[in-house]
Design a protein around this motif. Structure first.
Motif, mmCIF file in Angstrom:
data_model
loop_
_atom_site.group_PDB
_atom_site.id
_atom_site.type_symbol
_atom_site.label_atom_id
_atom_site.label_comp_id
_atom_site.label_asym_id
_atom_site.label_seq_id
_atom_site.Cartn_x
_atom_site.Cartn_y
_atom_site.Cartn_z
ATOM 1 N N PRO A 18 84.440 25.393 -28.539
ATOM 2 C CA PRO A 18 84.435 26.573 -29.396
ATOM 3 C C PRO A 18 84.624 26.182 -30.856
ATOM 4 N N LYS A 19 84.055 26.972 -31.758
ATOM 5 C CA LYS A 19 84.083 26.626 -33.178
ATOM 6 C C LYS A 19 85.479 26.524 -33.750
ATOM 7 N N ALA A 39 90.355 18.902 -20.424
ATOM 8 C CA ALA A 39 91.292 20.025 -20.274
ATOM 9 C C ALA A 39 90.814 21.242 -21.059
ATOM 10 N N LEU A 40 90.286 21.019 -22.259
ATOM 11 C CA LEU A 40 89.753 22.124 -23.068
ATOM 12 C C LEU A 40 88.537 22.758 -22.402
ATOM 13 N N ALA A 101 94.674 31.685 -28.156
ATOM 14 C CA ALA A 101 95.996 31.249 -27.697
ATOM 15 C C ALA A 101 95.980 30.988 -26.194
ATOM 16 N N LEU A 102 95.313 31.850 -25.453
ATOM 17 C CA LEU A 102 95.219 31.661 -24.004
ATOM 18 C C LEU A 102 94.518 30.342 -23.687
ATOM 19 N N LEU A 103 93.447 30.032 -24.406
ATOM 20 C CA LEU A 103 92.728 28.772 -24.171
ATOM 21 C C LEU A 103 93.597 27.556 -24.468
ATOM 22 N N TRP A 104 94.361 27.608 -25.565
ATOM 23 C CA TRP A 104 95.237 26.474 -25.880
ATOM 24 C C TRP A 104 96.296 26.279 -24.807
ATOM 25 N N ASN A 110 96.416 22.475 -18.104
ATOM 26 C CA ASN A 110 95.423 21.634 -17.421
ATOM 27 C C ASN A 110 95.726 20.159 -17.645
ATOM 28 N N TYR A 111 96.071 19.812 -18.870
ATOM 29 C CA TYR A 111 96.391 18.422 -19.192
ATOM 30 C C TYR A 111 97.648 17.988 -18.440
#
Length: 157
Positions: A18-19, A39-40, A101-104, A110-111
């Motif tokens: 994502p940008k 993870a991202l 924020a949810l993605l981070w 995940n990591y």
């Protein structure tokens, strides 16, 4: 007359994604690793899939219960908050979290659960230092969201 050599500037490589992720300088090795990029990428699909989100929460909660706290230092409470936020979000109890924020947060979890990240988790003590680095980074990026969630939790009691 001597010619002066001018150093050419190399363009910085940007990660695909994502940008809003592209402009972030990844200074620490764990954040530049293939494991973090993975993870991202996984976070994007997991955040929109309730079953994947629940599975991630369960696995991350088990992992957090088993890891030593020392590498996480001051961010241990934020790791716990990330887990509670994901659980509340999955259950539909809390939705005041931006998609970024949810993605981070999902990427950090995940990591955490990936045993084959930059430093494998089987490596004594150091295996969790890179995990702690990613949790610290995600906590810094989402601190206001995490603080807002903790305030919401307190108000709900």
């Amino acid at each position: 007359m001597k010619k002066v050599k001018v150093k050419s500037r190399r363009k910085t490589q940007r990660r695909s994604g994502p940008k809003n992720f592209e402009r972030i300088p990844y200074q620490k090795p764990a954040l530049r690793s293939d494991a973090f990029a993975r993870a991202l990428t996984n976070a994007k699909s997991c955040a929109n899939n309730p079953e994947s989100l629940k599975a991630l929460f369960n696995e991350a909660a088990r992992k957090a219960a088993a890891v030593p706290r020392e590498p996480f230092q001051d961010n241990w409470s934020y790791l716990q908050t990330m887990l509670r936020l994901i659980r509340a979000y999955h259950r539909g109890e809390y939705d005041q979290v931006s998609s970024d924020a949810l993605l981070w947060i999902v990427a950090a979890l995940n990591y955490l659960v990936d045993p084959f990240d930059l430093i494998p988790d089987k490596t004594p003590f150091l295996g969790f230092v890179d995990d702690a680095t990613v949790i610290e980074f995600a906590a810094a990026r989402t601190r206001q969201t995490l603080d807002d969630f903790m305030a919401w939790e307190t108000a709900m009691r």
